[in-house]
Design a protein around this motif. Sequence first.
Motif, PDB file in Angstrom:
ATOM      1  N   HIS A  37       0.823  -1.203   0.000  1.00 10.67           N
ATOM      2  CA  HIS A  37       0.000   0.000   0.000  1.00 10.67           C
ATOM      3  C   HIS A  37       0.860   1.257   0.000  1.00 10.67           C
ATOM      4  N   THR A  38       0.380   2.257  -0.739  1.00  9.15           N
ATOM      5  CA  THR A  38       0.898   3.600  -0.517  1.00  9.15           C
ATOM      6  C   THR A  38       0.276   4.113   0.775  1.00  9.15           C
ATOM      7  N   VAL A  39       1.090   4.755   1.609  1.00  8.82           N
ATOM      8  CA  VAL A  39       0.658   5.168   2.937  1.00  8.82           C
ATOM      9  C   VAL A  39       0.636   6.692   3.024  1.00  8.82           C
ATOM     10  N   ILE A  40      -0.325   7.229   3.745  1.00  4.96           N
ATOM     11  CA  ILE A  40      -0.313   8.648   4.068  1.00  4.96           C
ATOM     12  C   ILE A  40       0.358   8.787   5.434  1.00  4.96           C
ATOM     13  N   ASP A  41       1.562   9.335   5.452  1.00  7.85           N
ATOM     14  CA  ASP A  41       2.355   9.453   6.676  1.00  7.85           C
ATOM     15  C   ASP A  41       2.281  10.871   7.240  1.00  7.85           C
ATOM     16  N   GLY A  83       5.481   4.704   2.361  1.00  7.67           N
ATOM     17  CA  GLY A  83       5.255   3.281   2.167  1.00  7.67           C
ATOM     18  C   GLY A  83       6.196   2.685   1.136  1.00  7.67           C
ATOM     19  N   THR A  84       6.141   1.363   1.040  1.00  5.27           N
ATOM     20  CA  THR A  84       7.035   0.622   0.154  1.00  5.27           C
ATOM     21  C   THR A  84       6.998   1.080  -1.301  1.00  5.27           C
ATOM     22  N   PRO A  85       5.816   1.411  -1.883  1.00  5.55           N
ATOM     23  CA  PRO A  85       5.816   1.816  -3.290  1.00  5.55           C
ATOM     24  C   PRO A  85       6.748   2.992  -3.579  1.00  5.55           C
ATOM     25  N   LEU A  86       6.965   3.829  -2.574  1.00  2.00           N
ATOM     26  CA  LEU A  86       7.833   4.991  -2.733  1.00  2.00           C
ATOM     27  C   LEU A  86       9.290   4.633  -2.434  1.00  2.00           C
ATOM     28  N   TYR A  87       9.530   4.059  -1.244  1.00  2.00           N
ATOM     29  CA  TYR A  87      10.898   3.900  -0.768  1.00  2.00           C
ATOM     30  C   TYR A  87      11.614   2.698  -1.382  1.00  2.00           C
ATOM     31  N   ALA A  88      10.912   1.578  -1.568  1.00  2.00           N
ATOM     32  CA  ALA A  88      11.571   0.425  -2.181  1.00  2.00           C
ATOM     33  C   ALA A  88      11.919   0.716  -3.634  1.00  2.00           C
ATOM     34  N   ARG A  89      11.033   1.452  -4.332  1.00  3.54           N
ATOM     35  CA  ARG A  89      11.351   1.792  -5.722  1.00  3.54           C
ATOM     36  C   ARG A  89      12.610   2.650  -5.791  1.00  3.54           C
ATOM     37  N   LEU A 109       7.036  -7.814  -1.514  1.00  2.95           N
ATOM     38  CA  LEU A 109       5.726  -7.549  -0.923  1.00  2.95           C
ATOM     39  C   LEU A 109       5.919  -6.637   0.282  1.00  2.95           C
ATOM     40  N   GLY A 110       5.535  -5.370   0.124  1.00  2.00           N
ATOM     41  CA  GLY A 110       5.782  -4.378   1.170  1.00  2.00           C
ATOM     42  C   GLY A 110       4.600  -4.263   2.107  1.00  2.00           C
ATOM     43  N   SER A 111       4.447  -5.230   2.985  1.00  2.00           N
ATOM     44  CA  SER A 111       3.282  -5.241   3.873  1.00  2.00           C
ATOM     45  C   SER A 111       3.386  -4.150   4.934  1.00  2.00           C
ATOM     46  N   GLN A 112       2.249  -3.548   5.234  1.00  2.00           N
ATOM     47  CA  GLN A 112       2.152  -2.570   6.323  1.00  2.00           C
ATOM     48  C   GLN A 112       1.518  -3.194   7.565  1.00  2.00           C
ATOM     49  N   GLY A 113       0.566  -4.114   7.356  1.00  2.00           N
ATOM     50  CA  GLY A 113      -0.101  -4.808   8.451  1.00  2.00           C
ATOM     51  C   GLY A 113      -0.276  -6.275   8.090  1.00  2.00           C
ATOM     52  N   ALA A 114      -0.634  -7.082   9.087  1.00  2.00           N
ATOM     53  CA  ALA A 114      -0.702  -8.529   8.889  1.00  2.00           C
ATOM     54  C   ALA A 114      -1.818  -8.952   7.945  1.00  2.00           C
ATOM     55  N   TYR A 126      19.955  10.260  11.196  1.00  2.00           N
ATOM     56  CA  TYR A 126      19.129  11.232  10.505  1.00  2.00           C
ATOM     57  C   TYR A 126      17.960  11.653  11.392  1.00  2.00           C
ATOM     58  N   ALA A 127      17.640  12.924  11.318  1.00  2.00           N
ATOM     59  CA  ALA A 127      16.532  13.429  12.126  1.00  2.00           C
ATOM     60  C   ALA A 127      15.214  12.814  11.706  1.00  2.00           C
ATOM     61  N   ASP A 128      15.076  12.475  10.414  1.00  2.00           N
ATOM     62  CA  ASP A 128      13.867  11.852   9.900  1.00  2.00           C
ATOM     63  C   ASP A 128      14.266  10.600   9.123  1.00  2.00           C
ATOM     64  N   PRO A 129      14.312   9.420   9.773  1.00  2.00           N
ATOM     65  CA  PRO A 129      14.735   8.200   9.083  1.00  2.00           C
ATOM     66  C   PRO A 129      13.603   7.475   8.370  1.00  2.00           C
ATOM     67  N   THR A 130      12.439   8.103   8.199  1.00  2.00           N
ATOM     68  CA  THR A 130      11.312   7.431   7.556  1.00  2.00           C
ATOM     69  C   THR A 130      11.715   6.919   6.181  1.00  2.00           C
ATOM     70  N   GLY A 131      11.488   5.615   5.950  1.00  2.00           N
ATOM     71  CA  GLY A 131      11.814   5.023   4.656  1.00  2.00           C
ATOM     72  C   GLY A 131      13.255   4.615   4.498  1.00  2.00           C
ATOM     73  N   ALA A 132      14.088   4.845   5.515  1.00  2.00           N
ATOM     74  CA  ALA A 132      15.500   4.494   5.379  1.00  2.00           C
ATOM     75  C   ALA A 132      15.706   3.004   5.192  1.00  2.00           C
TER      76      ALA A 132
END
Length: 216
Positions: free
Chosen positions: A1-5, A20-26, A99-104, A210-216
């Motif tokens: 899923h694309t996530v609204i963070d 979410g994974t669609p952004l960071y894994a790509r 498969l970039g799962s966010q929840g089970a 990093y101050a903001d490691p989101t997606g690292a």
Amino acid sequence: HTVIDTVVGADGGESRRLGGTPLYARRAVEALGAECVVVTRGADPGNAVVIPGGPAYDSRLDHRDGTRQVLARFGLPFSVADVEEYVLPAVAGCEWLHLGSQGASDFPRETIAALASAGHRLCLDGQGPARGAEPGPVRLRPFPPGSIAGVAILKLIRGEAVAAAGERLDLGALLGLGAPEVCVTMGAEGVLTATPAGVVRVPGTGAGTYADPTGA
């Protein structure tokens, strides 16, 4: 899923953006010089195949004094019907699927089986199974071994690995979950990859924090 963070940085600054994974894994795959296809549910992060149906995941990450996350809203699971109608036509010719799962609830057993039986090799981000399937503050926990049957590589961060293995980093227990290869990322300490043949350790890069490691 694309996530609204909604992201709160170490300095207290707050921003709301797609994640979410669609952004960071790509970004990671393309940085390696490889081609990829993104299939998602939720907002289009750009040049993606979007499966209809909402709502999107809604996540809040607070990076002050460590990272705390709340999943305020879950997205719909990816069904076998989604796989047949949208996913398989889009990924024809792709050997690997991440498969970039966010929840089970994102990838039910039958969905993973449908992807594997189509001939693709699967890498699963274990954050979803380790988080469970209910909204609220993220609380890591073990997950049933049978829930990842068909996955070739299980990727976890250290906290997820400890929770999945039962309160300590036990690579043997992690391999017992059913994936023949388990990759554990440990931030500055690098990466452990375990298979029945042994363990490979890759040191960290020493690149700093990093101050903001989101997606690292």
